[in-house]
Design a protein around this motif. Structure first.
Motif, mmCIF file in Angstrom:
data_model
loop_
_atom_site.group_PDB
_atom_site.id
_atom_site.type_symbol
_atom_site.label_atom_id
_atom_site.label_comp_id
_atom_site.label_asym_id
_atom_site.label_seq_id
_atom_site.Cartn_x
_atom_site.Cartn_y
_atom_site.Cartn_z
ATOM 1 N N VAL A 204 26.977 12.688 -2.735
ATOM 2 C CA VAL A 204 26.001 13.777 -3.249
ATOM 3 C C VAL A 204 24.782 13.168 -4.086
ATOM 4 N N LYS A 205 25.445 12.246 -4.884
ATOM 5 C CA LYS A 205 24.313 11.826 -5.910
ATOM 6 C C LYS A 205 24.673 10.369 -6.451
ATOM 7 N N HIS A 206 23.973 9.614 -6.676
ATOM 8 C CA HIS A 206 24.174 8.227 -7.294
ATOM 9 C C HIS A 206 23.139 7.931 -8.470
ATOM 10 N N HIS A 207 23.611 7.637 -9.617
ATOM 11 C CA HIS A 207 22.843 7.488 -10.666
ATOM 12 C C HIS A 207 23.170 6.070 -11.358
ATOM 13 N N GLN A 208 22.191 5.133 -11.536
ATOM 14 C CA GLN A 208 22.617 3.835 -11.862
ATOM 15 C C GLN A 208 21.451 3.448 -13.079
ATOM 16 N N ASP A 209 22.024 2.689 -13.924
ATOM 17 C CA ASP A 209 21.378 2.013 -15.105
ATOM 18 C C ASP A 209 20.431 0.846 -14.467
ATOM 19 N N LEU A 210 19.155 0.756 -14.927
ATOM 20 C CA LEU A 210 18.270 -0.628 -14.475
ATOM 21 C C LEU A 210 18.088 -1.360 -15.594
ATOM 22 N N ARG A 211 17.858 -2.783 -15.380
ATOM 23 C CA ARG A 211 17.235 -3.594 -16.200
ATOM 24 C C ARG A 211 15.792 -3.542 -16.123
ATOM 25 N N ASP A 212 15.240 -3.842 -16.839
ATOM 26 C CA ASP A 212 13.363 -3.935 -16.558
ATOM 27 C C ASP A 212 12.861 -4.598 -15.544
ATOM 28 N N SER A 213 13.526 -5.488 -15.133
ATOM 29 C CA SER A 213 13.244 -6.420 -13.969
ATOM 30 C C SER A 213 13.416 -5.835 -12.642
ATOM 31 N N GLU A 214 14.373 -4.800 -12.679
ATOM 32 C CA GLU A 214 14.705 -4.072 -11.611
ATOM 33 C C GLU A 214 13.912 -2.905 -11.388
ATOM 34 N N ILE A 215 12.992 -2.646 -12.223
ATOM 35 C CA ILE A 215 11.997 -1.309 -11.882
ATOM 36 C C ILE A 215 10.888 -1.745 -11.132
ATOM 37 N N PRO A 216 10.788 -0.753 -10.132
ATOM 38 C CA PRO A 216 9.564 -1.282 -8.890
ATOM 39 C C PRO A 216 8.311 -1.387 -9.707
ATOM 40 N N LEU A 217 7.430 -2.273 -9.072
ATOM 41 C CA LEU A 217 5.997 -2.681 -9.806
ATOM 42 C C LEU A 217 5.080 -1.487 -9.666
ATOM 43 N N PRO A 218 5.144 -0.356 -8.597
ATOM 44 C CA PRO A 218 4.428 0.611 -8.749
ATOM 45 C C PRO A 218 4.673 1.476 -10.098
ATOM 46 N N VAL A 219 6.015 1.662 -10.360
ATOM 47 C CA VAL A 219 6.351 2.333 -11.623
ATOM 48 C C VAL A 219 5.884 1.751 -12.760
ATOM 49 N N ILE A 220 6.039 0.436 -13.041
ATOM 50 C CA ILE A 220 5.402 -0.456 -13.969
ATOM 51 C C ILE A 220 4.242 -0.089 -14.302
ATOM 52 N N THR A 221 3.236 -0.178 -13.159
ATOM 53 C CA THR A 221 1.837 -0.076 -13.250
ATOM 54 C C THR A 221 1.369 1.292 -13.742
ATOM 55 N N ALA A 222 2.206 2.235 -13.192
ATOM 56 C CA ALA A 222 1.896 3.748 -13.691
ATOM 57 C C ALA A 222 2.131 4.022 -15.096
ATOM 58 N N ILE A 223 3.088 3.229 -15.771
ATOM 59 C CA ILE A 223 3.491 3.402 -16.964
ATOM 60 C C ILE A 223 2.409 2.711 -17.833
ATOM 61 N N SER A 224 1.854 1.552 -17.546
ATOM 62 C CA SER A 224 1.005 0.887 -18.237
ATOM 63 C C SER A 224 -0.252 1.489 -18.124
ATOM 64 N N SER A 225 -0.515 2.033 -17.033
ATOM 65 C CA SER A 225 -1.727 2.975 -16.939
ATOM 66 C C SER A 225 -1.999 4.158 -17.538
ATOM 67 N N LEU A 226 -0.608 5.343 -17.290
ATOM 68 C CA LEU A 226 -0.599 6.488 -18.201
ATOM 69 C C LEU A 226 -0.072 6.569 -19.278
ATOM 70 N N TYR A 227 0.845 5.527 -19.687
ATOM 71 C CA TYR A 227 1.266 5.603 -21.079
ATOM 72 C C TYR A 227 1.043 4.379 -21.949
ATOM 73 N N ALA A 228 0.183 3.957 -21.901
ATOM 74 C CA ALA A 228 -0.156 2.731 -22.769
ATOM 75 C C ALA A 228 0.189 2.994 -24.242
ATOM 76 N N GLY A 229 0.822 1.931 -24.575
ATOM 77 C CA GLY A 229 1.281 1.875 -26.110
ATOM 78 C C GLY A 229 2.703 2.368 -25.961
ATOM 79 N N PHE A 230 3.175 2.914 -24.839
ATOM 80 C CA PHE A 230 4.800 3.179 -24.964
ATOM 81 C C PHE A 230 5.715 2.021 -24.367
ATOM 82 N N GLU A 231 6.841 1.931 -25.064
ATOM 83 C CA GLU A 231 7.697 0.883 -24.400
ATOM 84 C C GLU A 231 8.904 1.608 -23.652
#
Length: 271
Positions: A204-231
């Motif tokens: 029904v559902k699968h939830h897994q922990d990710l390393r930073d290197s496994e985060i998709p590039l579009p998500v990383i780009t969105a974070i850098s654009s929308l949430y500058a200053g957040f880590e």
């Protein structure tokens, strides 16, 4: 990894907000009088202020009680421990339909809005069993701790086929509104994974922990654009019903937010 629980039943075994301890002398007289009129023989009385209401914990007849009153002294919620002899027979029969033999560990009744929910817990073969029932014994929620050998073979095979290195941590069976769910937690290559299967063994559902290197590039780009200053403090991939969501915990020195993104980097939820 942020823990997710499949639980739609709202229980009031505990008041879920933190309160501020106060002396009884600082509680309005109308509230103290209403309490003392109802529970004249209460001992070990402790008061808390909770979002404009007053919670009082006390002992009466060697049993713990918790009562929430509004600003007029009206009782909103009442929780009390029960002796085994006080549990209605209909509830005992429901419990025995799941566990024929048991040694009661804890029993409480919670009353709110004219309705009562009973909570009963105990251990069977070193496995926690928990029941939530109404006053007629109708099962609202059942939860049972599972060992690895308790998990249906089909579910174990499904996980191992996808993740041969899966290491089991813990498991739980839950039943709510007639629906059975298996929740299995473990690790794959030192990363946390959680799986939910229905009673037929379907994922029904699968939830897994990710390393930073496994985060998709579009998500990383969105974070850098929308949430500058957040880590990024935590990253999780959630797959449910064929839909994939990336749940990101973002922080600065003064702020923490959770943002959910789809694989294209579009924000779908903020909390």
């Amino acid at each position: 990894m942020k823990k997710i629980v499949f639980l739609t039943l709202v229980t009031f075994i505990a008041v879920c907000t933190y309160g501020q301890d106060i002396d009884q002398k600082n509680v309005p007289a109308v509230i103290v009088n209403a309490f003392q009129l109802k529970y004249a023989n209460a001992n070990d009385v402790d008061w808390e202020l909770r979002e404009g209401n007053y919670q009082v914990e006390f002992e009466l007849n060697k049993k713990d009680h918790r009562v929430l009153l509004d600003h007029k002294g009206k009782i909103l919620k009442h929780r009390q421990e029960l002796w085994e002899s006080e549990i209605p027979l209909a509830l005992i029969e429901t419990v025995r339909s799941k566990c024929k033999y048991f040694d009661l560990d804890n029993a409480v009744v919670n009353e709110e809005g004219g309705k009562a929910v009973y909570y009963i817990s105990f251990e069977v073969n070193n496995r926690d069993c928990k029941f939530w029932m109404d006053e007629r014994g109708r099962l609202l929620l059942y939860r049972q701790e599972l060992r690895e050998n308790d998990i249906p073979a089909g579910i174990q095979t499904a996980i191992k086929n996808k993740y041969a290195s899966f290491d089991f941590d813990d498991g739980e069976l839950s039943e709510e509104a007639g629906k059975v769910m298996y929740n299995i937690d473990g690790e794959v290559n030192d990363k946390d994974h959680s799986f939910w299967f229905d009673g037929k063994g379907k994922l029904v559902k699968h939830h897994q922990d990710l390393r930073d290197s496994e985060i998709p590039l579009p998500v990383i780009t969105a974070i850098s654009s929308l949430y500058a200053g957040f880590e990024i403090r935590d990253a999780d991939r959630i797959e449910e019903g064929g839909i994939i969501i990336y749940d990101m915990e973002l922080r600065t020195s003064k702020e923490r937010i959770n943002v959910k993104f789809d694989p294209t980097g579009k924000v779908v939820e903020i909390s």
